[in-house]
Design an enzyme around this catalytic site. Structure first.
Site, PDB file in Angstrom:
ATOM      1  N   GLY A  10       0.825  -1.218   0.000  1.00  0.00           N
ATOM      2  CA  GLY A  10       0.000   0.000   0.000  1.00  0.00           C
ATOM      3  C   GLY A  10       0.852   1.258   0.000  1.00  0.00           C
ATOM      4  N   GLY A  16       1.360   5.319   3.190  1.00  0.00           N
ATOM      5  CA  GLY A  16       2.405   4.447   2.631  1.00  0.00           C
ATOM      6  C   GLY A  16       3.422   5.214   1.806  1.00  0.00           C
ATOM      7  N   THR A 150      -5.521   0.860  13.465  1.00  0.00           N
ATOM      8  CA  THR A 150      -6.100   2.199  13.620  1.00  0.00           C
ATOM      9  C   THR A 150      -6.773   2.366  14.982  1.00  0.00           C
ATOM     10  OG1 THR A 150      -7.927   3.592  12.811  1.00  0.00           O
ATOM     11  CG2 THR A 150      -8.107   1.271  12.343  1.00  0.00           C
ATOM     12  N   ASP A 151      -6.914   3.603  15.398  1.00  0.00           N
ATOM     13  CA  ASP A 151      -7.634   3.876  16.654  1.00  0.00           C
ATOM     14  C   ASP A 151      -9.109   3.478  16.547  1.00  0.00           C
ATOM     15  OD1 ASP A 151      -8.477   5.923  14.944  1.00  0.00           O
ATOM     16  OD2 ASP A 151      -7.986   7.564  16.310  1.00  0.00           O
ATOM     17  N   GLU A 152      -9.617   3.356  15.305  1.00  0.00           N
ATOM     18  CA  GLU A 152     -11.047   3.059  15.140  1.00  0.00           C
ATOM     19  C   GLU A 152     -11.419   1.671  15.638  1.00  0.00           C
ATOM     20  OE1 GLU A 152     -13.050   4.365  11.692  1.00  0.00           O
ATOM     21  OE2 GLU A 152     -11.710   6.055  11.387  1.00  0.00           O
ATOM     22  N   TYR A 174     -15.574  -0.827   8.081  1.00  0.00           N
ATOM     23  CA  TYR A 174     -14.127  -0.564   7.935  1.00  0.00           C
ATOM     24  C   TYR A 174     -13.397  -0.923   9.222  1.00  0.00           C
ATOM     25  CZ  TYR A 174      -9.816   2.108   8.453  1.00  0.00           C
ATOM     26  OH  TYR A 174      -8.524   2.470   8.745  1.00  0.00           O
ATOM     27  N   LYS A 178     -10.607  -3.873  10.103  1.00  0.00           N
ATOM     28  CA  LYS A 178      -9.260  -3.556  10.622  1.00  0.00           C
ATOM     29  C   LYS A 178      -9.030  -4.259  11.964  1.00  0.00           C
ATOM     30  CE  LYS A 178      -6.522  -1.115   9.235  1.00  0.00           C
ATOM     31  NZ  LYS A 178      -5.391  -1.344   8.305  1.00  0.00           N
ATOM     32  N   ASN A 203      -6.142   9.734  13.628  1.00  0.00           N
ATOM     33  CA  ASN A 203      -6.357  10.302  12.282  1.00  0.00           C
ATOM     34  C   ASN A 203      -5.132  11.047  11.771  1.00  0.00           C
ATOM     35  OD1 ASN A 203      -9.148   9.820  13.207  1.00  0.00           O
ATOM     36  ND2 ASN A 203      -9.693  10.931  11.354  1.00  0.00           N
ATOM     37  N   ARG A 238     -11.896  14.165  16.650  1.00  0.00           N
ATOM     38  CA  ARG A 238     -10.818  13.282  16.216  1.00  0.00           C
ATOM     39  C   ARG A 238      -9.487  13.804  16.746  1.00  0.00           C
ATOM     40  NH1 ARG A 238     -14.728  10.842  15.416  1.00  0.00           N
ATOM     41  NH2 ARG A 238     -15.424   9.687  13.567  1.00  0.00           N
TER      42      ARG A 238
HETATM   43  P1  NAD Z   1      -5.076   5.010   1.333  1.00  0.00           P
HETATM   44  O1  NAD Z   1      -6.462   4.610   0.952  1.00  0.00           O
HETATM   45  O2  NAD Z   1      -4.600   6.368   0.972  1.00  0.00           O
HETATM   46  O3  NAD Z   1      -4.027   3.964   0.739  1.00  0.00           O
HETATM   47  C1  NAD Z   1      -4.274   2.592   0.678  1.00  0.00           C
HETATM   48  C2  NAD Z   1      -3.309   1.983  -0.347  1.00  0.00           C
HETATM   49  O4  NAD Z   1      -3.501   0.567  -0.344  1.00  0.00           O
HETATM   50  C3  NAD Z   1      -3.535   2.462  -1.781  1.00  0.00           C
HETATM   51  O5  NAD Z   1      -2.301   2.768  -2.393  1.00  0.00           O
HETATM   52  C4  NAD Z   1      -4.194   1.264  -2.467  1.00  0.00           C
HETATM   53  O6  NAD Z   1      -3.923   1.183  -3.848  1.00  0.00           O
HETATM   54  C5  NAD Z   1      -3.565   0.117  -1.694  1.00  0.00           C
HETATM   55  N1  NAD Z   1      -4.379  -1.110  -1.743  1.00  0.00           N
HETATM   56  C6  NAD Z   1      -5.709  -1.222  -1.489  1.00  0.00           C
HETATM   57  N2  NAD Z   1      -6.097  -2.504  -1.647  1.00  0.00           N
HETATM   58  C7  NAD Z   1      -4.987  -3.206  -1.997  1.00  0.00           C
HETATM   59  C8  NAD Z   1      -4.750  -4.576  -2.273  1.00  0.00           C
HETATM   60  N3  NAD Z   1      -5.731  -5.482  -2.238  1.00  0.00           N
HETATM   61  N4  NAD Z   1      -3.494  -4.957  -2.584  1.00  0.00           N
HETATM   62  C9  NAD Z   1      -2.478  -4.041  -2.630  1.00  0.00           C
HETATM   63  N5  NAD Z   1      -2.657  -2.743  -2.393  1.00  0.00           N
HETATM   64  C10 NAD Z   1      -3.898  -2.321  -2.069  1.00  0.00           C
HETATM   65  O7  NAD Z   1      -4.998   4.777   2.909  1.00  0.00           O
HETATM   66  P2  NAD Z   1      -4.127   5.514   4.021  1.00  0.00           P
HETATM   67  O8  NAD Z   1      -4.933   6.594   4.606  1.00  0.00           O
HETATM   68  O9  NAD Z   1      -2.787   5.787   3.484  1.00  0.00           O
HETATM   69  O10 NAD Z   1      -4.056   4.346   5.110  1.00  0.00           O
HETATM   70  C11 NAD Z   1      -2.965   3.428   5.111  1.00  0.00           C
HETATM   71  C12 NAD Z   1      -3.155   2.456   6.257  1.00  0.00           C
HETATM   72  O11 NAD Z   1      -3.188   3.166   7.492  1.00  0.00           O
HETATM   73  C13 NAD Z   1      -4.446   1.663   6.203  1.00  0.00           C
HETATM   74  O12 NAD Z   1      -4.178   0.354   6.648  1.00  0.00           O
HETATM   75  C14 NAD Z   1      -5.363   2.391   7.178  1.00  0.00           C
HETATM   76  O13 NAD Z   1      -6.331   1.504   7.721  1.00  0.00           O
HETATM   77  C15 NAD Z   1      -4.360   2.840   8.208  1.00  0.00           C
HETATM   78  N6  NAD Z   1      -4.717   4.052   8.989  1.00  0.00           N
HETATM   79  C16 NAD Z   1      -5.031   5.205   8.343  1.00  0.00           C
HETATM   80  C17 NAD Z   1      -5.305   6.366   9.066  1.00  0.00           C
HETATM   81  C18 NAD Z   1      -5.639   7.672   8.393  1.00  0.00           C
HETATM   82  O14 NAD Z   1      -5.984   8.627   9.092  1.00  0.00           O
HETATM   83  N7  NAD Z   1      -5.540   7.779   7.080  1.00  0.00           N
HETATM   84  C19 NAD Z   1      -5.257   6.319  10.475  1.00  0.00           C
HETATM   85  C20 NAD Z   1      -4.956   5.102  11.107  1.00  0.00           C
HETATM   86  C21 NAD Z   1      -4.669   3.987  10.343  1.00  0.00           C
HETATM   87  O1  TDX Z   2     -17.405  15.065   4.390  1.00  0.00           O
HETATM   88  C1  TDX Z   2     -17.142  14.768   5.561  1.00  0.00           C
HETATM   89  N1  TDX Z   2     -17.755  15.446   6.575  1.00  0.00           N
HETATM   90  C2  TDX Z   2     -17.533  15.174   7.885  1.00  0.00           C
HETATM   91  O2  TDX Z   2     -18.124  15.800   8.771  1.00  0.00           O
HETATM   92  C3  TDX Z   2     -16.186  13.741   5.905  1.00  0.00           C
HETATM   93  C4  TDX Z   2     -15.476  12.972   4.819  1.00  0.00           C
HETATM   94  C5  TDX Z   2     -15.970  13.478   7.227  1.00  0.00           C
HETATM   95  N2  TDX Z   2     -16.630  14.159   8.185  1.00  0.00           N
HETATM   96  C6  TDX Z   2     -16.347  13.831   9.614  1.00  0.00           C
HETATM   97  C7  TDX Z   2     -16.490  12.374   9.965  1.00  0.00           C
HETATM   98  C8  TDX Z   2     -15.468  12.203  11.064  1.00  0.00           C
HETATM   99  O3  TDX Z   2     -16.022  12.595  12.308  1.00  0.00           O
HETATM  100  O4  TDX Z   2     -14.977  14.140   9.842  1.00  0.00           O
HETATM  101  C9  TDX Z   2     -14.356  13.175  10.694  1.00  0.00           C
HETATM  102  C10 TDX Z   2     -13.194  12.544   9.951  1.00  0.00           C
HETATM  103  O5  TDX Z   2     -13.723  11.782   8.893  1.00  0.00           O
HETATM  104  P1  TDX Z   2     -12.767  11.021   7.858  1.00  0.00           P
HETATM  105  O6  TDX Z   2     -11.783  11.975   7.305  1.00  0.00           O
HETATM  106  O7  TDX Z   2     -13.622  10.238   6.936  1.00  0.00           O
HETATM  107  O8  TDX Z   2     -11.937  10.064   8.853  1.00  0.00           O
HETATM  108  P2  TDX Z   2     -12.419   8.962   9.908  1.00  0.00           P
HETATM  109  O9  TDX Z   2     -13.751   8.436   9.570  1.00  0.00           O
HETATM  110  O10 TDX Z   2     -12.215   9.536  11.280  1.00  0.00           O
HETATM  111  O11 TDX Z   2     -11.329   7.821   9.619  1.00  0.00           O
HETATM  112  C11 TDX Z   2      -9.932   8.157   9.395  1.00  0.00           C
HETATM  113  O12 TDX Z   2      -9.164   7.952  10.563  1.00  0.00           O
HETATM  114  C12 TDX Z   2      -8.912   6.654  10.990  1.00  0.00           C
HETATM  115  C13 TDX Z   2      -9.359   7.336   8.245  1.00  0.00           C
HETATM  116  O13 TDX Z   2     -10.159   7.511   7.098  1.00  0.00           O
HETATM  117  C14 TDX Z   2      -9.236   5.881   8.606  1.00  0.00           C
HETATM  118  O14 TDX Z   2      -8.595   5.170   7.544  1.00  0.00           O
HETATM  119  C15 TDX Z   2      -8.426   5.756   9.862  1.00  0.00           C
HETATM  120  O15 TDX Z   2      -8.385   4.426  10.301  1.00  0.00           O
END
Ligand code: NAD
Ligand code: TDX
Length: 352
Positions: A10, A16, A150-152, A174, A178, A203, A238
């Site tokens: 990823g 990533g 994730t914290d979720e 989701y 996880k 987040n 968050r």
């Molecule tokens: P993202 O959606 O931006 O990236 C996910 C990546 O995984 C993409 O490049 C996608 O192409 C790849 N992918 C998806 N399915 C795949 C598969 N089957 N095989 C190979 N590659 C695949 O997500 P992100 O926000 O960068 O999150 C990365 C990781 O961190 C995830 O595991 C997510 O659960 C975790 N995480 C994210 C957050 C956040 O706030 N974004 C917080 C806590 C944990």
């Molecule tokens: O359009 C929006 N309006 C809104 O009010 C969106 C997209 C979100 N929100 C709210 C929902 C949540 O309370 O904002 C907060 C953050 O939402 P997201 O950005 O969708 O994040 P969240 O659902 O908290 O999850 C994120 O953090 C934990 C990441 O997407 C996950 O991958 C990670 O595990």
């Protein structure tokens, strides 16, 4: 611990790609005569590791959120290699895992709202994909497997913070997928003695985040003078962690963490969505009338907050101030409008 060949899955996504760049940037080429192996651990400031033999393989399926543009600046680095493939594909995974001494699994379906619409891919990638990687790690006896959780997985908390031993009560498909992956990874440590570490971060925000998540969605909508859709009363909260702090923490755990442990990664910077939105609009000089209160997300978690004392005992702490990091992020989206405009044009992926 020092690693020669690290498999990042990823790596073309948001966290990533920042992590691949972080690894390459912070692994120093130090060809020291008295270090014939070319590997030499720990130096200078937090994050910097001397490792002249490093190879980073990025396995990514390139789903809607995977984007090779995120790594343009490192694609010609001889230490880096990209392979397009699915973590559920046993043949590809086993082929690539051979010879790797560490695996870090970022690959996932990551957006809560999409999992509410259809959870099929979440179950497949997040659970079966993780199991496939764990099996390959077991077969080739990797020295470290990091599962990015994730914290979720803890669910929502009204007051106080979740600790690593808090019960898991995920509320969205989701988060449930996880949690399954998180527990599966732990089970391979208990049952097979696989050297697994699980990290649960709060987040993230920063450069290259797909503009479906709140911060990049609101920055880019506001820049185009479009409304920003705030769910319900906007009082969900968050804890915001700058992506480079998260990369630093993951690298720290990779090199200094203990097998079988879980580490929360947080910042202490908790904000209600409405306050976060006001800050974004203020930085951009936009009016609060751009805010549009919309229907709530089903099963919407009210508040996330982490106790991350355990990882600080390992020697890590967040280094960026929230205000500075948010300013930097807004600036990045201003300076890289082509990047997000191309993504927002893809009609079939519409979530805004
Ligand atoms: P993202 O959606 O931006 O990236 C996910 C990546 O995984 C993409 O490049 C996608 O192409 C790849 N992918 C998806 N399915 C795949 C598969 N089957 N095989 C190979 N590659 C695949 O997500 P992100 O926000 O960068 O999150 C990365 C990781 O961190 C995830 O595991 C997510 O659960 C975790 N995480 C994210 C957050 C956040 O706030 N974004 C917080 C806590 C944990
Ligand atoms: O359009 C929006 N309006 C809104 O009010 C969106 C997209 C979100 N929100 C709210 C929902 C949540 O309370 O904002 C907060 C953050 O939402 P997201 O950005 O969708 O994040 P969240 O659902 O908290 O999850 C994120 O953090 C934990 C990441 O997407 C996950 O991958 C990670 O595990």
């Amino acid at each position: 611990m020092i690693f020669r060949k690290i498999l990042v899955t990823g790596g073309a996504g948001f966290i990533g790609s920042n992590f691949v760049r972080y690894l390459l940037k912070n692994s120093k080429f130090s060809r020291q005569r008295r270090d014939p192996e070319g590997i030499h651990q720990k130096s200078l400031h937090s994050g910097e590791i001397r490792n002249s033999k490093l190879k980073v393989i990025n396995l990514d399926k390139l789903t809607y959120s995977g984007n090779l543009e995120n790594l343009r600046d490192v694609e010609s680095d001889s230490r880096y290699k990209f392979v397009r493939g699915d973590i559920c594909d046993k043949r590809v995974v086993f082929d690539i895992a051979k010879g790797c001494d560490a695996m870090i699994n970022f690959a996932a379906e990551s957006h809560v709202d999409r999992s509410i619409r259809d959870s099929t891919e979440f179950i497949r990638t997040n659970i079966f994909g993780t199991q496939t990687l764990l099996e390959a790690a077991k077969k080739y006896r990797v020295r470290r497997f990091i599962q990015i959780s994730t914290d979720e997985v803890y669910g929502s908390i009204h007051r106080g913070c979740f600790r690593e031993d808090s019960p898991l009560l995920p509320n969205s498909p989701y988060a449930a997928s996880k949690a399954a992956a998180d527990l599966l990874a732990r089970s391979y440590f208990i049952t097979h003695k696989l050297p697994v570490i699980v990290v649960r971060s709060s987040n993230n925000f920063g450069p290259y985040q797909y503009p479906e998540k709140i911060i990049p969605l609101f920055i880019t909508n506001a820049m185009e003078n479009r409304r920003v859709p705030l769910y319900a009363d906007g009082r969900n909260e968050r804890e915001w962690l700058y992506v480079l702090d998260n990369c630093d923490a993951i690298s720290h755990v990779l090199h200094f963490g203990r097998d079988g442990q879980i580490y929360n990664i947080g910042s202490g910077d908790g904000f209600k969505n409405i306050d976060l939105t006001m800050r974004i609009l203020r930085i951009l000089g936009k009016d609060k009338r751009l805010i549009k209160f919309v229907k709530d997300r089903p099963g919407h978690d009210r508040r996330y907050a982490l106790d991350f004392i355990k990882i600080t005992r390992l020697g890590w702490r967040p280094r960026y101030k929230f205000e500075d990091a948010l300013n930097e992020t807004v600036l990045w989206y201003k300076e890289n409008a082509g990047w997000w405009k191309r993504l927002k044009k893809r009609k079939e992926q519409k979530f805004w």
